[in-house]
Motif scaffolding. Structure first.
Motif, PDB file in Angstrom:
ATOM      1  N   GLU A 219      -5.558  -0.374   5.229  1.00  0.00           N
ATOM      2  CA  GLU A 219      -5.038   0.836   4.101  1.00  0.00           C
ATOM      3  C   GLU A 219      -5.117   0.384   2.809  1.00  0.00           C
ATOM      4  O   GLU A 219      -5.531   1.077   1.589  1.00  0.00           O
ATOM      5  CB  GLU A 219      -3.728   1.467   4.447  1.00  0.00           C
ATOM      6  N   ARG A 220      -4.913  -0.942   2.785  1.00  0.00           N
ATOM      7  CA  ARG A 220      -5.153  -1.611   1.188  1.00  0.00           C
ATOM      8  C   ARG A 220      -5.251  -3.258   1.677  1.00  0.00           C
ATOM      9  O   ARG A 220      -5.068  -3.789   2.535  1.00  0.00           O
ATOM     10  CB  ARG A 220      -3.726  -1.645   0.507  1.00  0.00           C
ATOM     11  N   HIS A 222      -7.819  -6.847   1.627  1.00  0.00           N
ATOM     12  CA  HIS A 222      -9.058  -7.533   1.815  1.00  0.00           C
ATOM     13  C   HIS A 222      -9.294  -7.838   3.142  1.00  0.00           C
ATOM     14  O   HIS A 222     -10.279  -8.550   3.516  1.00  0.00           O
ATOM     15  CB  HIS A 222      -9.377  -8.538   0.910  1.00  0.00           C
TER      16      HIS A 222
END
Length: 267
Positions: A219-220, A222
């Motif tokens: 969702e967020r 890397h």
């Protein structure tokens, strides 16, 4: 007396091991085909499966494994084909100069009807060796492997393994690292096979272990998110999900030591 650092490392290792095994899920074998040579991977479409070796391809009937076409590189330009995926009537095979460095890679394209070589896309020198590619929701998703063995690039180990998203004309858009527990399972190698599953998750394999690692986009951040491990009968390397099977999730995998293509289903 053990240091706090040593205890922390031991605890982390046990946590990673537990996280890989605690959600294990088995598959059931449907059938297997023993062929002359099965070394790198397998791709599949509605009626046939395709065996990928370093410098050759064979096409087989899904019903009985009978070989119906073959292709052999006679140019000496191909060194190490890794995996394949069928998109329409084209078979896209990943290729690299493994174990040479600096790493260089390409996608080799074949007509599924005849196995005639019809195209190529070169990544050139890239920070990793391409091992698998998939076309999903209008984008190319390509894994570039790095290794923690004698084939490692200078200053890099398998933590540099990357999943890269390209558009349909091969412009790079985004990329993600692999989670630490999956990299530990890959070690000292890297990811050898992978694909998007119909459930919207990414399935990938390592070099040898009979396991599929299920991942999802984060969702967020890397780094891909680990979901679970599925124990398999086939042993690492490149595999395929039979997308023509609508009711069950059918896997095609390989065992290299005895040249089998194994068909199984996730229960």
């Amino acid at each position: 007396m053990r240091s706090h650092h040593s205890r922390t490392n031991a605890s982390l290792f046990l946590f990673l091991l537990f996280s890989l095994t605690s959600q294990a899920q088995k598959v059931t074998e449907i059938r297997r085909f023993q062929l002359k040579e099965v070394q790198q991977g397998v791709a599949v479409d509605q009626t046939h499966f395709y065996v990928i070796n370093n410098h050759s391809l064979t096409k087989h009937s899904k019903s009985d494994g009978k070989q119906v076409a073959a292709w052999q590189d006679t140019t000496g330009l191909l060194k190490h084909m890794n995996s394949g995926v069928v998109v329409g009537r084209k078979l896209y095979c990943t290729h690299s100069n493994y174990p040479d460095v600096p790493m260089a890679s390409s996608i080799e394209i074949f007509d599924t009807r005849t196995l005639r070589h019809i195209g190529t896309h070169s990544f050139g020198l890239f920070p990793g060796s391409v091992t698998w590619a998939d076309f999903y929701e209008g984008y190319w998703w390509v894994a570039f492997a790095n290794y923690s063995n004698k084939s490692m690039a200078e200053g890099r180990d398998n933590r540099w393994t990357t999943l890269v998203k390209f558009n349909s004309t091969w412009q790079q858009l985004e990329s993600w690292a692999f989670p630490a527990n999956v990299l530990q399972a890959f070690s000292p190698y890297s990811t050898s096979g992978g694909t998007w599953a119909p459930n919207g998750l990414i399935y990938c394999t390592g070099h040898d272990k009979p396991e599929l690692y299920v991942l999802k986009l984060p969702e967020r951040g890397h780094t891909l998110q680990y979901v679970k491990t599925i124990s398999t009968i086939s042993e690492g390397q490149a595999f395929a999900i039979d997308r023509s099977s609508k009711e069950k999730q059918v896997l095609y995998g390989i065992t290299r030591n005895d040249n089998y293509v194994i068909v199984s289903v996730v229960e």
